[in-house]
Design a protein around this motif. Structure first.
Motif, PDB file in Angstrom:
ATOM      1  N   ASN A 277      15.246  23.776 -52.231  1.00 53.40           N
ATOM      2  CA  ASN A 277      14.969  22.767 -53.253  1.00 53.40           C
ATOM      3  C   ASN A 277      16.047  21.689 -53.263  1.00 53.40           C
ATOM      4  O   ASN A 277      15.747  20.504 -53.365  1.00 53.40           O
ATOM      5  CB  ASN A 277      14.895  23.407 -54.645  1.00 53.40           C
TER       6      ASN A 277
ATOM      7  N   GLN B 204      15.556  19.510 -50.313  1.00 54.37           N
ATOM      8  CA  GLN B 204      14.357  18.683 -50.424  1.00 54.37           C
ATOM      9  C   GLN B 204      14.511  17.579 -51.476  1.00 54.37           C
ATOM     10  O   GLN B 204      13.755  16.621 -51.470  1.00 54.37           O
ATOM     11  CB  GLN B 204      13.147  19.572 -50.744  1.00 54.37           C
TER      12      GLN B 204
ATOM     13  N   LYS C 230       6.174  17.649 -55.778  1.00 52.87           N
ATOM     14  CA  LYS C 230       5.991  17.313 -54.363  1.00 52.87           C
ATOM     15  C   LYS C 230       4.545  16.916 -54.091  1.00 52.87           C
ATOM     16  O   LYS C 230       3.648  17.273 -54.876  1.00 52.87           O
ATOM     17  CB  LYS C 230       6.405  18.500 -53.494  1.00 52.87           C
TER      18      LYS C 230
ATOM     19  N   GLY D 292       8.345  28.285 -55.923  1.00 50.99           N
ATOM     20  CA  GLY D 292       9.692  28.701 -55.549  1.00 50.99           C
ATOM     21  C   GLY D 292      10.516  29.172 -56.734  1.00 50.99           C
ATOM     22  O   GLY D 292      11.036  30.298 -56.746  1.00 50.99           O
TER      23      GLY D 292
HETATM   24 MG   LIG Z   1      10.793  24.931 -53.943  1.00 56.57          MG
END
Ligand SMILES: [Mg+2]
Ligand SMILES: Nc1ncnc2c1ncn2[C@@H]1O[C@H](COP(=O)(O)OP(=O)(O)OP(=O)(O)O)[C@@H](O)[C@H]1O
Length: 642
Positions: free
Chosen positions: A397, A400, A450, A459
Motif C-alpha cells: 500500500n 502504491q 484504486k 488488503g
Molecule cells: Mg492494498
C-alpha cells in the motif's frame, strides 16, 4: 303535571310536541335546543323542519319530509323510530340522532299531536363506524394475506373458514362451512390428531404440509360460558413463500460469502503470483544468456556462467517462497472452519519485515528510499506467514501510494520496537496520506480508491482480521512531515509459547529404488511427481486415469506405494478405494489418496473416514514417500527401498 314538565325539562332527552297536521311546535324542552343547536321555531311547519332544524340523512341529503318521524306517525297512526337523522348545527358540528315518535290522541281518539323524543347517538354511531371499519380491514387482511382463520364445533364440523390461504387448498372463503374436518383431512392423520387434542382442551402450534402448502398453525379450544369445550379455533399461515424467501436469502448469503472469500483468496494469491511471474521472467532471461555463453566456451564466460547460476539459485529460492506462500493460503482455506491453533508460535517482527523486503525490496527501491529502524522486538504469539502477510500488505500500500518516477523524493520508513508488553510495527510513506474521514472506512472490505481491476480493497481488511485474531490493533495516522503512518501493535508472546518448527531438513536420497505409482488426471502433477521421485532414486511411474491405475495395481505389478488423486474424472480415488476393498483389500494400505480440497460431500466424508490414508495437496512428496515406505509392509511385498 307541573312536576312532570319540570322533570322533562331536566332530562338529557330532547322533546318536541307538535300539532297535527301542521307540525308546528306546541312544546319543547331545553334538551331540544341543546341537541339541535337551535330553539323551537313557533311558526315553522313540518315542510320547513329539515331546513329550520338542519335535519339531514347520513348521506348528507336534506331529510325527506315524508320520512320524518312526525310524518310517519301522521301517515300510519302508529309509533315510529328513526335513527338515521343527522343534525347539521349552525356552529358546523354534526349530531347523530335517534328519534321515537308517538301519536297523541284527543278524547275522541282523533290524532291531535305527535310527540317526538330524541337522543344524541353520535358516540354510538361513531363506535359503530369504527367497528365496521375494523371489521372491513380485518376481512381485507384475511382475504389477502396467506392465512386461514377457521373453527369447528365439538364434532369437527367447520363453522368458520376464511382467508386467502385457502387458495393453496383450491377452495374459497366459506366454501368448507358445514364440512366435517375429520373427513376432510382423512389422509392427514396428524392434522386430525392435533384437532382432537384441541377439542380435548389443549392449545398448540404445529406446522403441517398439505399439498403444495405448508401451514404454520396455532390452534386453541373454544369454550362456552361454563368453560366447556365447544369446538376449536385455528389460525393457519401458509409459510411457503416465507420458506422460499429464507432459501433465497440463505443462498444470497452463501454467494456473498463465497464472493468475499474468492476475492480475498485472489488478493492473497495474486501478490506472490506477481513476484513469481516476475522472477520467472528473469530466470528465462538468464537461461538465454547461459545458452549464449555455452556457444563460446572460455574462462571468462565460465565465470559469468557461474555468476548467473548463483543468481538463478537465489531467484529459485524466491520462486519457492512464493509457491509456499500460496500453499499456506490454500491450506489455511482448507482449515477455514478449524483454525489451527497449534500453528501459533513465537514470531519475530523483524524477521517478518526482512521476509517482506526479500519479496518486494527491488520494487520498493524503484519507488522510494527505504529507511529501516528495526529495533529488537520481543517475540509475538502468531503465525509467521500471517505476520508477513500483514507487513506485506502495508508495504505494498505504501509503495502504491507513491507516484512513479519520483523515487529520490519519496521515503518509506519501517520501524519496529517493543513498548512495554506490546510489539510495534510501523510502516509509513511520504505519499498523500489518508484523510481523517476515511481512517475507519479503509479497513472495511472492498474499500479502495484504486482503479477498477487494480485493487480489491481487501488488503487492510485482511490485515485487521489477522491483527485482531492475535489480540492486536492496527491504526493509521498522519506521518510527521506528510504521508500515512500505519501502526500495528501486538501483544508479546507469553513465555510458554512453543517454538516454531525449524527449517525443513534436506532429505537423503533413497538408496535402493522402491516403485512408486502416481495416479492423477492432471498430467502436470503426475509428471512433476514422478520426475521428482526419480531424481531422488526411486522408480516412479505415472497413470493419468483411475481405471488405468487400478488395472496396474490389480495386475500385481511390483508396486510399493501409490499416490492416487481423490477427485478425478471417470473412476475417482473413492471408486478405486471401493473396488480395492472388494477385490484386493490387502493392497489398500499401499494407497495414499491426495486431495486438493475435498469439494463434494462424498469426498469430505471419505477424508473424515480415512484420515490416515489421505494427504492434502500441496505436500512434501519426498518426506511423505519416505515416511510411508518406512511404515511396515505386509509380508510378501517386495521392498526395494529398504
Ligand atoms: Mg492494498
Ligand atoms: N499508505 C497509504 N497511503 C494512502 N492511502 C492508503 C494507504 N494505504 C491504504 N490506503 C487507502 O486505503 C484503501 C484500502 O486499502 P486496501 O489495502 O484495503 O485495498 P487496496 O490497496 O485499495 O486494494 P488491494 O489491497 O487489493 O490492492 C486504498 O485504496 C487507499 O485508498
Amino acid at each position: 303535571m307541573q312536576d312532570l314538565t319540570k322533570l322533562i325539562g331536566q332530562l338529557p332527552i330532547g322533546v318536541w310536541v307538535a300539532s297535527v297536521p301542521s307540525g308546528t311546535a306546541v312544546f319543547t324542552n331545553p334538551a331540544f335546543e341543546a341537541i339541535l343547536g337551535v330553539g323551537a321555531e313557533a311558526s315553522s311547519q313540518i315542510e320547513d323542519a329539515p331546513r329550520t332544524y338542519g335535519i339531514f340523512d347520513r348521506s348528507g341529503n336534506p331529510y325527506p319530509v315524508e320520512s320524518l318521524p312526525f310524518s310517519r306517525v301522521v301517515a300510519t297512526g302508529e309509533a315510529a323510530v328513526v335513527d338515521d337523522l343527522v343534525i347539521h348545527r349552525p356552529d358546523g358540528s354534526r349530531v347523530n340522532v335517534r328519534a321515537f315518535a308517538h301519536p297523541l290522541r284527543s278524547e275522541t281518539g282523533e290524532l291531535s299531536h305527535v310527540s317526538v323524543v330524541f337522543i344524541d347517538i353520535t358516540r354510538e354511531v361513531q363506535a359503530e363506524l369504527d367497528r365496521d371499519q375494523a371489521a372491513e380491514r380485518f376481512s381485507f387482511a384475511v382475504e389477502h394475506a396467506p392465512i386461514v382463520i377457521w373453527s369447528t364445533d365439538a364434532t369437527g364440523i367447520i363453522t368458520l373458514s376464511q382467508g386467502a390461504g385457502l387458495g393453496s387448498l383450491g377452495v374459497k372463503s366459506g366454501e368448507l362451512l358445514g364440512t366435517n374436518v375429520f373427513d376432510l383431512y382423512r389422509g392427514h392423520p396428524t392434522i386430525n390428531d392435533f384437532i382432537r387434542r384441541g377439542l380435548a382442551g389443549e392449545s398448540l402450534q404445529y406446522i403441517v404440509e398439505v399439498g403444495a402448502a405448508a401451514f404454520d398453525t396455532w390452534l386453541a379450544p373454544l369454550r362456552d360460558a361454563g368453560g366447556r369445550v365447544v369446538g376449536v379455533i385455528g389460525l393457519s399461515h401458509d409459510i411457503r413463500e416465507l420458506r422460499r424467501l429464507q432459501a433465497v436469502s440463505a443462498q444470497t448469503d452463501r454467494t456473498a460469502a463465497l464472493g468475499t472469500l474468492a476475492a480475498s483468496v485472489a488478493h492473497e494469491i495474486n501478490n506472490p503470483l506477481t513476484y513469481i511471474l516476475s522472477y520467472a521472467n528473469q530466470i528465462e532471461l538468464a537461461f538465454e544468456q547461459l545458452d549464449e555463453l555455452c556457444t563460446t566456451p572460455s574462462a571468462a564466460n565460465l565465470a559469468r556462467m557461474r555468476a548467473l547460476l548463483a543468481h538463478l539459485r537465489d531467484d529459485f529460492q524466491t520462486l519457492r517462497h512464493g509457491a509456499e506462500r500460496i500453499a499456506t493460503i490454500t491450506r489455511e482455506l482448507g482449515t477455514f472452519n478449524h483454525p489451527n491453533d497449534n500453528a501459533i508460535g513465537p514470531v519475530d517482527a523483524r524477521a517478518a519485515v526482512r521476509s517482506v523486503l526479500q519479496l518486494v525490496g527491488k520494487e520498493l527501491e524503484a519507488r522510494a528510499q527505504l529507511r529501516l529502524d528495526l529495533r529488537e522486538t520481543a517475540p509475538i504469539a502468531g503465525h509467521p506467514s500471517r505476520l508477513v502477510q500483514v507487513v506485506l500488505n502495508l508495504v505494498m500500500n505504501a509503495m502504491q501510494s507513491l507516484p512513479f518516477g519520483t523515487a529520490s523524493d519519496q521515503v518509506i520508513d519501517i520501524h519496529t520496537c517493543t513498548q512495554g508488553d506490546r510489539v510495534v510495527i510501523e510502516v509509513s510513506d511520504s505519499g498523500p496520506g489518508v484523510p481523517a474521514a476515511d481512517r475507519q472506512r479503509i479497513f472495511e472490505p472492498f474499500t479502495t480508491t484504486k482503479a477498477i481491476g487494480e485493487g480489491t480493497g481487501l488488503g487492510l481488511f485482511v490485515c485487521r482480521n489477522i491483527v485482531r485474531s492475535y489480540a492486536g490493533e492496527i491504526s493509521v495516522r498522519d506521518r510527521p512531515g506528510g504521508g500515512a503512518l500505519f501502526r500495528v501493535t501486538l501483544p508479546v508472546a507469553p513465555a510458554s509459547t512453543a517454538a516454531s518448527s525449524g527449517p525443513i531438513r534436506a532429505l537423503p536420497r533413497a538408496d535402493a529404488a522402491a516403485h512408486v505409482l502416481i495416479i492423477d488426471d492432471d498430467s502436470h502433477i503426475a509428471r512433476a511427481f514422478s520426475g521428482q521421485l526419480e531424481h531422488y532414486g526411486y522408480r516412479a511411474s505415472a497413470c493419468s486415469s483411475g481405471t488405468a491405475g487400478l488395472r496396474r495395481v490389480l495386475e500385481g505389478e511390483d508396486i510399493d506405494l501409490v499416490f492416487c488423486d481423490l477427485m478425478m474424472k471417470g473412476l475417482t480415488g473413492m471408486d478405486l478405494h471401493a473396488r480395492l476393498l472388494e477385490q484386493a483389500p490387502s493392497l489398500l494400505h499401499k494407497i495414499v489418496f491426495m486431495t486438493g480440497g475435498a469439494c463434494s460431500p462424498g469426498a469430505r466424508q471419505f477424508v473424515l473416514d480415512h484420515p490416515e490414508a489421505v494427504v492434502e495437496k500441496p505436500f512434501d512428496l519426498l518426506a511423505e514417500t519416505r515416511s510411508r515406505l518406512s511404515r511396515g509392509r505386509p509380508v510378501g511385498t517386495a521392498s526395494a527401498n529398504e
